[in-house]
Scaffold this motif. Structure first.
Motif, PDB file in Angstrom:
ATOM      1  N   TRP A  18     -40.143  23.253  53.297  1.00  0.00           N
ATOM      2  CA  TRP A  18     -41.079  22.555  52.417  1.00  0.00           C
ATOM      3  C   TRP A  18     -40.919  23.105  51.010  1.00  0.00           C
ATOM      4  CZ3 TRP A  18     -45.640  19.500  53.850  1.00  0.00           C
ATOM      5  CH2 TRP A  18     -45.597  19.076  55.175  1.00  0.00           C
ATOM      6  N   THR A  19     -41.185  22.273  50.022  1.00  0.00           N
ATOM      7  CA  THR A  19     -41.132  22.712  48.633  1.00  0.00           C
ATOM      8  C   THR A  19     -42.243  22.027  47.847  1.00  0.00           C
ATOM      9  OG1 THR A  19     -39.683  23.035  46.740  1.00  0.00           O
ATOM     10  CG2 THR A  19     -39.481  20.949  47.885  1.00  0.00           C
ATOM     11  N   ARG A  20     -42.580  22.602  46.732  1.00  0.00           N
ATOM     12  CA  ARG A  20     -43.645  22.050  45.893  1.00  0.00           C
ATOM     13  C   ARG A  20     -43.042  21.026  44.941  1.00  0.00           C
ATOM     14  NH1 ARG A  20     -45.741  23.794  40.968  1.00  0.00           N
ATOM     15  NH2 ARG A  20     -47.859  23.077  40.601  1.00  0.00           N
ATOM     16  N   VAL A  21     -43.602  19.817  44.966  1.00  0.00           N
ATOM     17  CA  VAL A  21     -43.129  18.730  44.112  1.00  0.00           C
ATOM     18  C   VAL A  21     -44.339  18.095  43.437  1.00  0.00           C
ATOM     19  CG1 VAL A  21     -41.926  16.519  44.031  1.00  0.00           C
ATOM     20  CG2 VAL A  21     -41.225  18.250  45.669  1.00  0.00           C
ATOM     21  N   MET A  22     -44.346  18.099  42.115  1.00  0.00           N
ATOM     22  CA  MET A  22     -45.417  17.454  41.347  1.00  0.00           C
ATOM     23  C   MET A  22     -46.806  17.888  41.803  1.00  0.00           C
ATOM     24  SD  MET A  22     -43.771  15.663  39.165  1.00  0.00           S
ATOM     25  CE  MET A  22     -44.962  14.554  38.492  1.00  0.00           C
ATOM     26  N   HIS A  25     -47.149  19.997  48.204  1.00  0.00           N
ATOM     27  CA  HIS A  25     -46.039  20.431  49.055  1.00  0.00           C
ATOM     28  C   HIS A  25     -45.544  19.270  49.906  1.00  0.00           C
ATOM     29  CE1 HIS A  25     -47.835  24.260  47.935  1.00  0.00           C
ATOM     30  NE2 HIS A  25     -46.612  24.736  48.078  1.00  0.00           N
ATOM     31  N   ARG A  26     -44.220  19.232  50.088  1.00  0.00           N
ATOM     32  CA  ARG A  26     -43.597  18.124  50.814  1.00  0.00           C
ATOM     33  C   ARG A  26     -42.345  18.629  51.529  1.00  0.00           C
ATOM     34  NH1 ARG A  26     -41.287  12.665  48.029  1.00  0.00           N
ATOM     35  NH2 ARG A  26     -40.813  11.620  49.961  1.00  0.00           N
ATOM     36  N   PRO A  27     -42.070  18.152  52.758  1.00  0.00           N
ATOM     37  CA  PRO A  27     -40.850  18.590  53.447  1.00  0.00           C
ATOM     38  C   PRO A  27     -39.597  18.015  52.789  1.00  0.00           C
ATOM     39  CG  PRO A  27     -42.052  16.992  54.785  1.00  0.00           C
ATOM     40  CD  PRO A  27     -42.889  17.266  53.581  1.00  0.00           C
ATOM     41  N   ASN A  32     -35.312  11.689  49.148  1.00  0.00           N
ATOM     42  CA  ASN A  32     -34.199  10.748  49.089  1.00  0.00           C
ATOM     43  C   ASN A  32     -32.919  11.526  48.773  1.00  0.00           C
ATOM     44  OD1 ASN A  32     -33.968  11.125  46.274  1.00  0.00           O
ATOM     45  ND2 ASN A  32     -35.404   9.451  45.860  1.00  0.00           N
ATOM     46  N   VAL A  33     -31.780  10.867  48.813  1.00  0.00           N
ATOM     47  CA  VAL A  33     -30.479  11.518  48.630  1.00  0.00           C
ATOM     48  C   VAL A  33     -30.396  12.252  47.293  1.00  0.00           C
ATOM     49  CG1 VAL A  33     -28.002  11.108  48.437  1.00  0.00           C
ATOM     50  CG2 VAL A  33     -29.326   9.871  50.133  1.00  0.00           C
ATOM     51  N   GLY A  34     -30.846  11.633  46.225  1.00  0.00           N
ATOM     52  CA  GLY A  34     -30.778  12.254  44.904  1.00  0.00           C
ATOM     53  C   GLY A  34     -31.648  13.487  44.793  1.00  0.00           C
ATOM     54  N   LYS A  35     -32.857  13.438  45.331  1.00  0.00           N
ATOM     55  CA  LYS A  35     -33.767  14.579  45.274  1.00  0.00           C
ATOM     56  C   LYS A  35     -33.254  15.729  46.139  1.00  0.00           C
ATOM     57  CE  LYS A  35     -37.388  15.082  43.464  1.00  0.00           C
ATOM     58  NZ  LYS A  35     -37.687  15.720  42.181  1.00  0.00           N
ATOM     59  N   ALA A  37     -30.083  16.438  46.647  1.00  0.00           N
ATOM     60  CA  ALA A  37     -28.998  17.028  45.866  1.00  0.00           C
ATOM     61  C   ALA A  37     -29.571  17.918  44.770  1.00  0.00           C
ATOM     62  CB  ALA A  37     -28.127  15.936  45.262  1.00  0.00           C
ATOM     63  N   GLU A  38     -30.625  17.464  44.104  1.00  0.00           N
ATOM     64  CA  GLU A  38     -31.271  18.268  43.067  1.00  0.00           C
ATOM     65  C   GLU A  38     -31.849  19.547  43.669  1.00  0.00           C
ATOM     66  OE1 GLU A  38     -34.583  19.960  41.120  1.00  0.00           O
ATOM     67  OE2 GLU A  38     -34.969  18.478  42.664  1.00  0.00           O
ATOM     68  N   HIS A  39     -32.436  19.457  44.854  1.00  0.00           N
ATOM     69  CA  HIS A  39     -33.024  20.626  45.524  1.00  0.00           C
ATOM     70  C   HIS A  39     -31.952  21.668  45.839  1.00  0.00           C
ATOM     71  CE1 HIS A  39     -34.677  22.907  48.985  1.00  0.00           C
ATOM     72  NE2 HIS A  39     -35.757  22.887  48.236  1.00  0.00           N
ATOM     73  N   ARG A  40     -30.767  21.235  46.266  1.00  0.00           N
ATOM     74  CA  ARG A  40     -29.675  22.171  46.567  1.00  0.00           C
ATOM     75  C   ARG A  40     -29.175  22.887  45.318  1.00  0.00           C
ATOM     76  NH1 ARG A  40     -28.026  18.022  50.124  1.00  0.00           N
ATOM     77  NH2 ARG A  40     -26.681  17.193  48.500  1.00  0.00           N
ATOM     78  N   GLU A  41     -29.288  22.249  44.162  1.00  0.00           N
ATOM     79  CA  GLU A  41     -28.789  22.821  42.907  1.00  0.00           C
ATOM     80  C   GLU A  41     -29.802  23.725  42.207  1.00  0.00           C
ATOM     81  OE1 GLU A  41     -27.606  19.509  40.544  1.00  0.00           O
ATOM     82  OE2 GLU A  41     -25.935  18.996  41.876  1.00  0.00           O
ATOM     83  N   ARG A  42     -31.024  23.795  42.699  1.00  0.00           N
ATOM     84  CA  ARG A  42     -32.061  24.598  42.046  1.00  0.00           C
ATOM     85  C   ARG A  42     -31.701  26.069  42.016  1.00  0.00           C
ATOM     86  NH1 ARG A  42     -37.712  22.334  44.596  1.00  0.00           N
ATOM     87  NH2 ARG A  42     -37.555  20.250  43.731  1.00  0.00           N
ATOM     88  N   ARG A  43     -32.149  26.729  40.962  1.00  0.00           N
ATOM     89  CA  ARG A  43     -32.018  28.180  40.844  1.00  0.00           C
ATOM     90  C   ARG A  43     -33.405  28.758  41.066  1.00  0.00           C
ATOM     91  NH1 ARG A  43     -29.154  29.572  35.487  1.00  0.00           N
ATOM     92  NH2 ARG A  43     -28.278  31.317  36.642  1.00  0.00           N
ATOM     93  N   HIS A  44     -33.534  29.661  42.015  1.00  0.00           N
ATOM     94  CA  HIS A  44     -34.837  30.206  42.374  1.00  0.00           C
ATOM     95  C   HIS A  44     -35.165  31.458  41.568  1.00  0.00           C
ATOM     96  CE1 HIS A  44     -35.393  27.406  45.683  1.00  0.00           C
ATOM     97  NE2 HIS A  44     -34.099  27.548  45.896  1.00  0.00           N
ATOM     98  N   PHE A  45     -36.388  31.553  41.151  1.00  0.00           N
ATOM     99  CA  PHE A  45     -36.895  32.663  40.369  1.00  0.00           C
ATOM    100  C   PHE A  45     -37.177  33.859  41.272  1.00  0.00           C
ATOM    101  CE2 PHE A  45     -40.644  35.039  39.015  1.00  0.00           C
ATOM    102  CZ  PHE A  45     -40.276  35.442  37.742  1.00  0.00           C
TER     103      PHE A  45
END
Length: 54
Positions: A18-22, A25-27, A32-35, A37-45
């Motif tokens: 799950w991750t926080r979106v807007m 929290h959402r699984p 969708n496919v684009g989101k 891909a964006e989630h995989r590219e995130r850099r975590h603090f």
């Protein structure tokens, strides 16, 4: 990790991520496919990486 520490494939269970979106929290599996891909590219603090004290 040794083979003694791992479970056989038939006993393993998928982990729901799950991750926080807007502000809520959402699984990730519901993205969708684009989101996804964006989630995989995130850099975590991490606090350790952000420590600026000399």
């Amino acid at each position: 990790m040794t083979n003694i520490d791992t479970l056989p494939t038939e006993q393993r269970q998928r982990c729901e991520v799950w991750t926080r979106v807007m502000g809520y929290h959402r699984p990730v599996s519901q993205f969708n496919v684009g989101k996804r891909a964006e989630h995989r590219e995130r850099r975590h603090f991490t606090e350790r990486a952000a420590d600026l004290t000399p």
